[in-house]
Write a protein that holds these residues in place. Sequence first.
Motif, PDB file in Angstrom:
ATOM      1  N   SER A 251       0.810  -1.219   0.000  1.00  9.76           N
ATOM      2  CA  SER A 251       0.000   0.000   0.000  1.00  9.76           C
ATOM      3  C   SER A 251       0.843   1.269   0.000  1.00  9.76           C
ATOM      4  O   SER A 251       0.425   2.286  -0.566  1.00  9.76           O
ATOM      5  N   ARG A 252       2.031   1.228   0.603  1.00  7.28           N
ATOM      6  CA  ARG A 252       2.807   2.452   0.769  1.00  7.28           C
ATOM      7  C   ARG A 252       3.971   2.616  -0.197  1.00  7.28           C
ATOM      8  O   ARG A 252       4.324   3.748  -0.562  1.00  7.28           O
ATOM      9  N   THR A 253       4.586   1.510  -0.603  1.00  5.79           N
ATOM     10  CA  THR A 253       5.803   1.628  -1.417  1.00  5.79           C
ATOM     11  C   THR A 253       5.583   2.352  -2.736  1.00  5.79           C
ATOM     12  O   THR A 253       6.387   3.229  -3.103  1.00  5.79           O
ATOM     13  N   PRO A 254       4.535   2.046  -3.517  1.00  2.00           N
ATOM     14  CA  PRO A 254       4.375   2.755  -4.796  1.00  2.00           C
ATOM     15  C   PRO A 254       4.312   4.273  -4.643  1.00  2.00           C
ATOM     16  O   PRO A 254       4.952   5.013  -5.406  1.00  2.00           O
ATOM     17  N   GLN A 255       3.565   4.744  -3.647  1.00  2.00           N
ATOM     18  CA  GLN A 255       3.454   6.190  -3.425  1.00  2.00           C
ATOM     19  C   GLN A 255       4.788   6.787  -3.006  1.00  2.00           C
ATOM     20  O   GLN A 255       5.179   7.866  -3.489  1.00  2.00           O
ATOM     21  N   VAL A 272      18.754  -0.072  -1.784  1.00  3.97           N
ATOM     22  CA  VAL A 272      18.976  -1.308  -1.041  1.00  3.97           C
ATOM     23  C   VAL A 272      17.837  -1.440  -0.041  1.00  3.97           C
ATOM     24  O   VAL A 272      17.456  -0.456   0.604  1.00  3.97           O
ATOM     25  N   ALA A 273      17.282  -2.637   0.053  1.00  2.00           N
ATOM     26  CA  ALA A 273      16.163  -2.884   0.965  1.00  2.00           C
ATOM     27  C   ALA A 273      16.475  -4.066   1.862  1.00  2.00           C
ATOM     28  O   ALA A 273      17.189  -4.989   1.463  1.00  2.00           O
ATOM     29  N   ILE A 274      15.908  -4.042   3.057  1.00  2.00           N
ATOM     30  CA  ILE A 274      16.165  -5.126   4.013  1.00  2.00           C
ATOM     31  C   ILE A 274      15.462  -6.417   3.612  1.00  2.00           C
ATOM     32  O   ILE A 274      15.739  -7.481   4.166  1.00  2.00           O
ATOM     33  N   ASN A 275      14.582  -6.331   2.615  1.00  2.84           N
ATOM     34  CA  ASN A 275      13.887  -7.508   2.088  1.00  2.84           C
ATOM     35  C   ASN A 275      13.513  -7.227   0.638  1.00  2.84           C
ATOM     36  O   ASN A 275      13.159  -6.095   0.283  1.00  2.84           O
ATOM     37  N   ASP A 276      13.542  -8.261  -0.203  1.00  5.54           N
ATOM     38  CA  ASP A 276      13.247  -8.104  -1.625  1.00  5.54           C
ATOM     39  C   ASP A 276      11.831  -7.613  -1.892  1.00  5.54           C
ATOM     40  O   ASP A 276      11.559  -7.072  -2.969  1.00  5.54           O
ATOM     41  N   VAL A 277      10.917  -7.800  -0.957  1.00  7.36           N
ATOM     42  CA  VAL A 277       9.513  -7.500  -1.204  1.00  7.36           C
ATOM     43  C   VAL A 277       9.299  -6.037  -1.585  1.00  7.36           C
ATOM     44  O   VAL A 277       8.359  -5.703  -2.329  1.00  7.36           O
ATOM     45  N   TYR A 278      10.152  -5.142  -1.120  1.00 11.83           N
ATOM     46  CA  TYR A 278       9.993  -3.726  -1.443  1.00 11.83           C
ATOM     47  C   TYR A 278      10.064  -3.482  -2.950  1.00 11.83           C
ATOM     48  O   TYR A 278       9.372  -2.614  -3.479  1.00 11.83           O
ATOM     49  N   PHE A 279      10.888  -4.245  -3.635  1.00 14.14           N
ATOM     50  CA  PHE A 279      11.064  -4.010  -5.068  1.00 14.14           C
ATOM     51  C   PHE A 279       9.925  -4.597  -5.888  1.00 14.14           C
ATOM     52  O   PHE A 279       9.630  -4.111  -6.978  1.00 14.14           O
ATOM     53  N   ALA A 280       9.267  -5.614  -5.371  1.00  9.73           N
ATOM     54  CA  ALA A 280       8.052  -6.101  -6.022  1.00  9.73           C
ATOM     55  C   ALA A 280       7.005  -4.997  -6.028  1.00  9.73           C
ATOM     56  O   ALA A 280       6.289  -4.800  -7.026  1.00  9.73           O
ATOM     57  N   ASP A 281       6.931  -4.258  -4.927  1.00 13.79           N
ATOM     58  CA  ASP A 281       5.931  -3.206  -4.807  1.00 13.79           C
ATOM     59  C   ASP A 281       6.390  -1.878  -5.400  1.00 13.79           C
ATOM     60  O   ASP A 281       5.557  -1.005  -5.676  1.00 13.79           O
ATOM     61  N   ALA A 282       7.693  -1.713  -5.615  1.00  7.77           N
ATOM     62  CA  ALA A 282       8.205  -0.500  -6.252  1.00  7.77           C
ATOM     63  C   ALA A 282       8.043  -0.547  -7.756  1.00  7.77           C
ATOM     64  O   ALA A 282       7.956   0.503  -8.412  1.00  7.77           O
ATOM     65  N   ALA A 283       8.013  -1.745  -8.317  1.00  9.03           N
ATOM     66  CA  ALA A 283       8.011  -1.905  -9.776  1.00  9.03           C
ATOM     67  C   ALA A 283       6.893  -1.130 -10.473  1.00  9.03           C
ATOM     68  O   ALA A 283       7.154  -0.458 -11.489  1.00  9.03           O
ATOM     69  N   PRO A 284       5.641  -1.170 -10.004  1.00  4.78           N
ATOM     70  CA  PRO A 284       4.588  -0.430 -10.712  1.00  4.78           C
ATOM     71  C   PRO A 284       4.862   1.067 -10.807  1.00  4.78           C
ATOM     72  O   PRO A 284       4.613   1.682 -11.856  1.00  4.78           O
ATOM     73  N   ALA A 285       5.379   1.655  -9.725  1.00  7.66           N
ATOM     74  CA  ALA A 285       5.664   3.092  -9.739  1.00  7.66           C
ATOM     75  C   ALA A 285       6.829   3.406 -10.671  1.00  7.66           C
ATOM     76  O   ALA A 285       6.808   4.419 -11.384  1.00  7.66           O
ATOM     77  N   LEU A 286       7.844   2.574 -10.683  1.00  8.94           N
ATOM     78  CA  LEU A 286       8.971   2.786 -11.585  1.00  8.94           C
ATOM     79  C   LEU A 286       8.540   2.622 -13.039  1.00  8.94           C
ATOM     80  O   LEU A 286       8.973   3.380 -13.915  1.00  8.94           O
ATOM     81  N   ARG A 287       7.675   1.656 -13.273  1.00  9.37           N
ATOM     82  CA  ARG A 287       7.174   1.438 -14.637  1.00  9.37           C
ATOM     83  C   ARG A 287       6.317   2.615 -15.081  1.00  9.37           C
ATOM     84  O   ARG A 287       6.427   3.078 -16.233  1.00  9.37           O
ATOM     85  N   ALA A 288       5.482   3.132 -14.176  1.00  9.91           N
ATOM     86  CA  ALA A 288       4.625   4.270 -14.507  1.00  9.91           C
ATOM     87  C   ALA A 288       5.443   5.509 -14.824  1.00  9.91           C
ATOM     88  O   ALA A 288       5.013   6.358 -15.613  1.00  9.91           O
ATOM     89  N   ALA A 289       6.634   5.614 -14.209  1.00  9.88           N
ATOM     90  CA  ALA A 289       7.522   6.760 -14.460  1.00  9.88           C
ATOM     91  C   ALA A 289       8.382   6.549 -15.705  1.00  9.88           C
ATOM     92  O   ALA A 289       9.289   7.339 -15.962  1.00  9.88           O
ATOM     93  N   ARG A 290       8.101   5.479 -16.443  1.00  4.41           N
ATOM     94  CA  ARG A 290       8.811   5.141 -17.685  1.00  4.41           C
ATOM     95  C   ARG A 290      10.279   4.808 -17.447  1.00  4.41           C
ATOM     96  O   ARG A 290      11.131   5.021 -18.317  1.00  4.41           O
ATOM     97  N   LYS A 291      10.563   4.299 -16.249  1.00  3.30           N
ATOM     98  CA  LYS A 291      11.908   3.808 -15.979  1.00  3.30           C
ATOM     99  C   LYS A 291      12.092   2.454 -16.662  1.00  3.30           C
ATOM    100  O   LYS A 291      11.146   1.670 -16.791  1.00  3.30           O
TER     101      LYS A 291
END
Length: 383
Positions: A251-255, A272-291
């Motif tokens: 709920s919070r990572t994309p924002q 760098v994240a203490i667990n890989d799960v953060y990047f699963a949830d970051a992906a939509p926001a990075l994709r939306a930013a055309r990264k």
Amino acid sequence: MPSHRRTARAGAVVLAVVATVLTGCERGTSTGGGSYSPGPARTGCPTVLAGARAAVQRAMTTHSAWDGPTTGPRAVPGKRIVYVAQTMNNPGVAGAAKGVQEAAKTIGWNVRVIDGQGTPAGIQAAFSQAITLRPSGIVIGGFDPHLTAQQVAKANAAHIPLVGWHAVDAPGPSKDPKLFSNVTTRVQDVARISADWIIAHSHGHAGVVVFTDASIPFARNKSELIKKALATCSGIRLLAEENIPIPDTSSRTPQEVSSLLSRFRDRWTHSVAINDVYFADAAPALRAARKKGGGAPFNIGAGDGDPSAFQRINSREFQAATVPEPFAQQGWQILDEFNRAFSGRPASGYVAPVHITTAADSGGATTWDPPGYRAAYRKIWGR
């Protein structure tokens, strides 16, 4: 990856690939686990950079020989183990449980898994249920034993050996809480190699965001160690530390990622994240930013290494590296520790070395499964 696919030749190939990875490429290009160059060749921390490159090379190399225990007691027959899981929705907890179950078939024991459902009440109930089953041993699978202090005390009073998986900060035996052994990598090693990867990958010049969960003491300590290691290189800039509880990542990572992109733009080169799960949830926001999935920010998970992280790395989708736990190997080690307890022997003292997985050295695998341990434990147990 199955051990028979891990060969000395593969290790030599990884060494060659690592050498290529760390020599650099031009700004704006990426091969997922490839190098990032912020401009003309320059180094803000030459000594630290050299050490980081050497450490990363060692951590990416796959050795064909098992470096763990090769001697120990023969298998004690007829034991029953209960694995109390923090939640089987956690891929690490589930991966270790699967390793325990696999090893049990080899050693000839019975294993039952009880799911704590990820809540304090659920974990306490699961542990209480485990004690009523009067097993030979109980695994504390991925939760803080202080959460179940009453149950731990009851198990200790009943002389039921306890072996933890990521239960306390340090590997090996624990006096408070009383555990025969705790199976985990060293958090200091995981934090250090994660920082080393960023230093080496960026040639000593990076803008870094750290993702952590300050509500978990273990996670908070890990992120503090990561920041301390990054600070050894003067060319590394800590842009931000994002405190997002793991249950809130979706709920919070994309924002938060969208906000970071607005604040730092191209200055944000690594995470760098203490667990890989953060990047699963970051992906939509990075994709939306055309990264680009294989471009900056280059992301490394400091621990876990679940199958979804391997998939992101292999497909170059917003994660470049992880420091994975060898879940299956740790499951076999858990049973070996119990066998030592039942035989009146001390704990093995073995701690798996840290490993780095990138697209360059994963071989298409979806988990880190080092070679040699199955044959070694079978020989120890007489199986």
